[in-house]
Design a protein around this motif. Sequence first.
Motif, PDB file in Angstrom:
ATOM      1  N   TRP A   1     -18.211 -31.687  35.113  1.00 20.64           N
ATOM      2  CA  TRP A   1     -19.251 -30.805  35.402  1.00 20.64           C
ATOM      3  C   TRP A   1     -19.392 -30.873  37.117  1.00 20.64           C
ATOM      4  O   TRP A   1     -19.747 -31.940  37.410  1.00 20.64           O
ATOM      5  N   ARG A   2     -19.627 -29.931  37.536  1.00 21.31           N
ATOM      6  CA  ARG A   2     -19.864 -29.789  39.019  1.00 21.31           C
ATOM      7  C   ARG A   2     -21.303 -28.663  39.232  1.00 21.31           C
ATOM      8  O   ARG A   2     -20.879 -27.657  39.002  1.00 21.31           O
ATOM      9  N   PRO A   3     -22.099 -29.067  39.666  1.00 20.87           N
ATOM     10  CA  PRO A   3     -23.244 -27.994  39.942  1.00 20.87           C
ATOM     11  C   PRO A   3     -23.049 -26.875  40.688  1.00 20.87           C
ATOM     12  O   PRO A   3     -22.190 -27.017  41.972  1.00 20.87           O
ATOM     13  N   MET A   4     -23.397 -25.900  40.264  1.00 18.52           N
ATOM     14  CA  MET A   4     -22.920 -24.474  40.919  1.00 18.52           C
ATOM     15  C   MET A   4     -24.208 -23.640  40.867  1.00 18.52           C
ATOM     16  O   MET A   4     -25.117 -23.602  39.969  1.00 18.52           O
ATOM     17  N   HIS A   5     -24.322 -23.009  42.118  1.00 16.85           N
ATOM     18  CA  HIS A   5     -25.604 -22.196  42.124  1.00 16.85           C
ATOM     19  C   HIS A   5     -25.482 -20.898  43.182  1.00 16.85           C
ATOM     20  O   HIS A   5     -24.419 -21.178  44.179  1.00 16.85           O
ATOM     21  N   TYR A   6     -26.374 -20.080  43.335  1.00 13.91           N
ATOM     22  CA  TYR A   6     -26.219 -18.998  44.022  1.00 13.91           C
ATOM     23  C   TYR A   6     -27.075 -19.486  45.243  1.00 13.91           C
ATOM     24  O   TYR A   6     -28.309 -19.359  45.108  1.00 13.91           O
ATOM     25  N   GLY A   7     -26.531 -19.544  46.533  1.00 12.01           N
ATOM     26  CA  GLY A   7     -27.346 -19.853  47.693  1.00 12.01           C
ATOM     27  C   GLY A   7     -27.557 -21.365  48.011  1.00 12.01           C
ATOM     28  O   GLY A   7     -26.770 -21.939  47.181  1.00 12.01           O
ATOM     29  N   ARG A   8     -28.209 -21.321  48.795  1.00 15.20           N
ATOM     30  CA  ARG A   8     -28.425 -22.902  49.242  1.00 15.20           C
ATOM     31  C   ARG A   8     -29.339 -23.732  48.128  1.00 15.20           C
ATOM     32  O   ARG A   8     -30.428 -22.762  47.673  1.00 15.20           O
ATOM     33  N   VAL A   9     -29.404 -24.897  48.187  1.00  9.26           N
ATOM     34  CA  VAL A   9     -30.382 -25.723  47.420  1.00  9.26           C
ATOM     35  C   VAL A   9     -31.619 -25.772  48.051  1.00  9.26           C
ATOM     36  O   VAL A   9     -31.781 -26.059  49.324  1.00  9.26           O
ATOM     37  N   PRO A  10     -32.665 -25.454  47.514  1.00 12.30           N
ATOM     38  CA  PRO A  10     -34.039 -25.213  48.114  1.00 12.30           C
ATOM     39  C   PRO A  10     -34.540 -26.722  48.248  1.00 12.30           C
ATOM     40  O   PRO A  10     -34.457 -27.475  47.532  1.00 12.30           O
ATOM     41  N   ARG A  11     -35.488 -26.848  49.342  1.00 14.50           N
ATOM     42  CA  ARG A  11     -36.240 -27.792  49.537  1.00 14.50           C
ATOM     43  C   ARG A  11     -37.635 -27.849  48.888  1.00 14.50           C
ATOM     44  O   ARG A  11     -38.415 -26.812  49.605  1.00 14.50           O
ATOM     45  N   LEU A  12     -37.910 -28.481  47.924  1.00 15.92           N
ATOM     46  CA  LEU A  12     -39.152 -28.334  47.193  1.00 15.92           C
ATOM     47  C   LEU A  12     -39.839 -29.749  47.151  1.00 15.92           C
ATOM     48  O   LEU A  12     -39.569 -30.809  47.114  1.00 15.92           O
ATOM     49  N   ASP A  13     -41.413 -29.361  47.478  1.00 11.89           N
ATOM     50  CA  ASP A  13     -42.241 -30.552  47.366  1.00 11.89           C
ATOM     51  C   ASP A  13     -42.648 -30.799  45.957  1.00 11.89           C
ATOM     52  O   ASP A  13     -43.183 -30.138  45.295  1.00 11.89           O
ATOM     53  N   VAL A  14     -41.961 -32.025  45.368  1.00 13.09           N
ATOM     54  CA  VAL A  14     -42.249 -32.228  43.929  1.00 13.09           C
ATOM     55  C   VAL A  14     -43.532 -32.637  43.713  1.00 13.09           C
ATOM     56  O   VAL A  14     -43.899 -32.181  42.466  1.00 13.09           O
ATOM     57  N   GLU A  15     -44.424 -33.088  44.509  1.00  9.97           N
ATOM     58  CA  GLU A  15     -45.647 -33.434  44.349  1.00  9.97           C
ATOM     59  C   GLU A  15     -46.489 -31.936  43.893  1.00  9.97           C
ATOM     60  O   GLU A  15     -47.577 -32.088  43.225  1.00  9.97           O
ATOM     61  N   ARG A  16     -46.280 -31.202  44.608  1.00 15.63           N
ATOM     62  CA  ARG A  16     -46.815 -29.603  44.512  1.00 15.63           C
ATOM     63  C   ARG A  16     -46.167 -28.617  43.438  1.00 15.63           C
ATOM     64  O   ARG A  16     -46.853 -27.721  43.206  1.00 15.63           O
ATOM     65  N   TRP A  17     -44.923 -29.119  43.018  1.00 14.88           N
ATOM     66  CA  TRP A  17     -44.298 -28.210  42.057  1.00 14.88           C
ATOM     67  C   TRP A  17     -45.129 -27.860  40.822  1.00 14.88           C
ATOM     68  O   TRP A  17     -45.721 -28.803  40.235  1.00 14.88           O
ATOM     69  N   SER A  18     -45.247 -26.749  40.362  1.00 10.96           N
ATOM     70  CA  SER A  18     -45.695 -26.280  39.099  1.00 10.96           C
ATOM     71  C   SER A  18     -45.024 -25.270  38.631  1.00 10.96           C
ATOM     72  O   SER A  18     -44.038 -24.446  39.138  1.00 10.96           O
ATOM     73  N   LEU A  19     -45.512 -24.830  37.216  1.00  8.96           N
ATOM     74  CA  LEU A  19     -44.723 -23.759  36.681  1.00  8.96           C
ATOM     75  C   LEU A  19     -45.737 -22.587  36.256  1.00  8.96           C
ATOM     76  O   LEU A  19     -46.661 -23.051  35.448  1.00  8.96           O
ATOM     77  N   THR A  20     -45.636 -21.527  36.704  1.00  9.26           N
ATOM     78  CA  THR A  20     -46.710 -20.359  36.344  1.00  9.26           C
ATOM     79  C   THR A  20     -46.165 -19.606  35.195  1.00  9.26           C
ATOM     80  O   THR A  20     -45.113 -19.100  35.279  1.00  9.26           O
ATOM     81  N   VAL A  21     -47.160 -19.292  34.254  1.00  9.51           N
ATOM     82  CA  VAL A  21     -46.773 -18.527  33.059  1.00  9.51           C
ATOM     83  C   VAL A  21     -47.949 -17.325  33.154  1.00  9.51           C
ATOM     84  O   VAL A  21     -48.802 -17.369  33.113  1.00  9.51           O
ATOM     85  N   GLY A  22     -47.070 -16.178  33.209  1.00  9.00           N
ATOM     86  CA  GLY A  22     -48.152 -14.821  33.372  1.00  9.00           C
ATOM     87  C   GLY A  22     -47.455 -13.837  32.677  1.00  9.00           C
ATOM     88  O   GLY A  22     -46.398 -13.867  31.614  1.00  9.00           O
ATOM     89  N   GLY A  23     -47.847 -12.782  32.799  1.00  8.79           N
ATOM     90  CA  GLY A  23     -47.398 -11.393  32.411  1.00  8.79           C
ATOM     91  C   GLY A  23     -48.135 -10.976  31.161  1.00  8.79           C
ATOM     92  O   GLY A  23     -49.467 -11.145  31.236  1.00  8.79           O
ATOM     93  N   GLU A  24     -47.417 -10.518  30.045  1.00  6.66           N
ATOM     94  CA  GLU A  24     -48.271 -10.258  28.960  1.00  6.66           C
ATOM     95  C   GLU A  24     -48.423 -11.609  27.933  1.00  6.66           C
ATOM     96  O   GLU A  24     -47.975 -11.546  26.954  1.00  6.66           O
ATOM     97  N   THR A  25     -49.387 -12.167  28.441  1.00 10.79           N
ATOM     98  CA  THR A  25     -50.074 -13.372  27.547  1.00 10.79           C
ATOM     99  C   THR A  25     -50.891 -13.106  26.719  1.00 10.79           C
ATOM    100  O   THR A  25     -51.592 -11.955  26.732  1.00 10.79           O
ATOM    101  N   ARG A  26     -51.205 -13.759  25.607  1.00 13.59           N
ATOM    102  CA  ARG A  26     -52.186 -13.600  24.536  1.00 13.59           C
ATOM    103  C   ARG A  26     -53.522 -13.215  25.113  1.00 13.59           C
ATOM    104  O   ARG A  26     -54.236 -12.479  24.690  1.00 13.59           O
TER     105      ARG A  26
END
Length: 196
Positions: free
Chosen positions: A21-46
């Motif tokens: 296993w060697r990590p592969m990805h498209y483009g550079r690794v982003p620099r993310l602020d882990v304390e501010r990271w969240s996941l947004t769920v939207g679109g055709e929601t109930r």
Amino acid sequence: MRPVHAADDQPLPPGQRESSWRPMHYGRVPRLDVERWSLTVGGETRDGGMTVLDRATLHALPWAEVEARLHCVARTSTPPLRWGGVRMADMVALAPPAADAGHVLLAAARGYAACVTLADLVHPDSLLATHVDGQPLTPEQGWPGRVVLPHLYGFKGPKWVAELTYHHRPQQGWWESHGYHPRARVVHEERFAHQG
């Protein structure tokens, strides 16, 4: 803690060979602020709204572990890895889709996206992974969170995931727009769009 779920002896699926296993990805690794990271769920929601799942909300969900290989569409598979995180089904339950929304666009940092069926997203082995083999993911591995869908080729599971958007119809993510299969089930060797 839920027990580890391991597939039956983790055989290699058709057309795959084992590779380290060697990590592969498209483009550079982003620099993310882990304390501010969240996941947004939207679109055709109930409820027609948008839900932001912050780290505290995600950490309150039951911890799950799945032992699974990561399968690359380029015909390599990792040895079995122990993924830890929360089940995608538990996340979807917090922000459910509309009754007729059967597809989900998974978008990640830096513009990467992949579309999966809702059924594939809520598969019992599908995780929002934060750990692998007992250790937090590194930024190269997808920290602070990556989608792990062991029954699909790896391009369907974005690293650095940021948004889930429910849709009535399939959408094109990055790889799908470049000729890769819209479903990408490993057992059926669904690698390229021309396979139907």
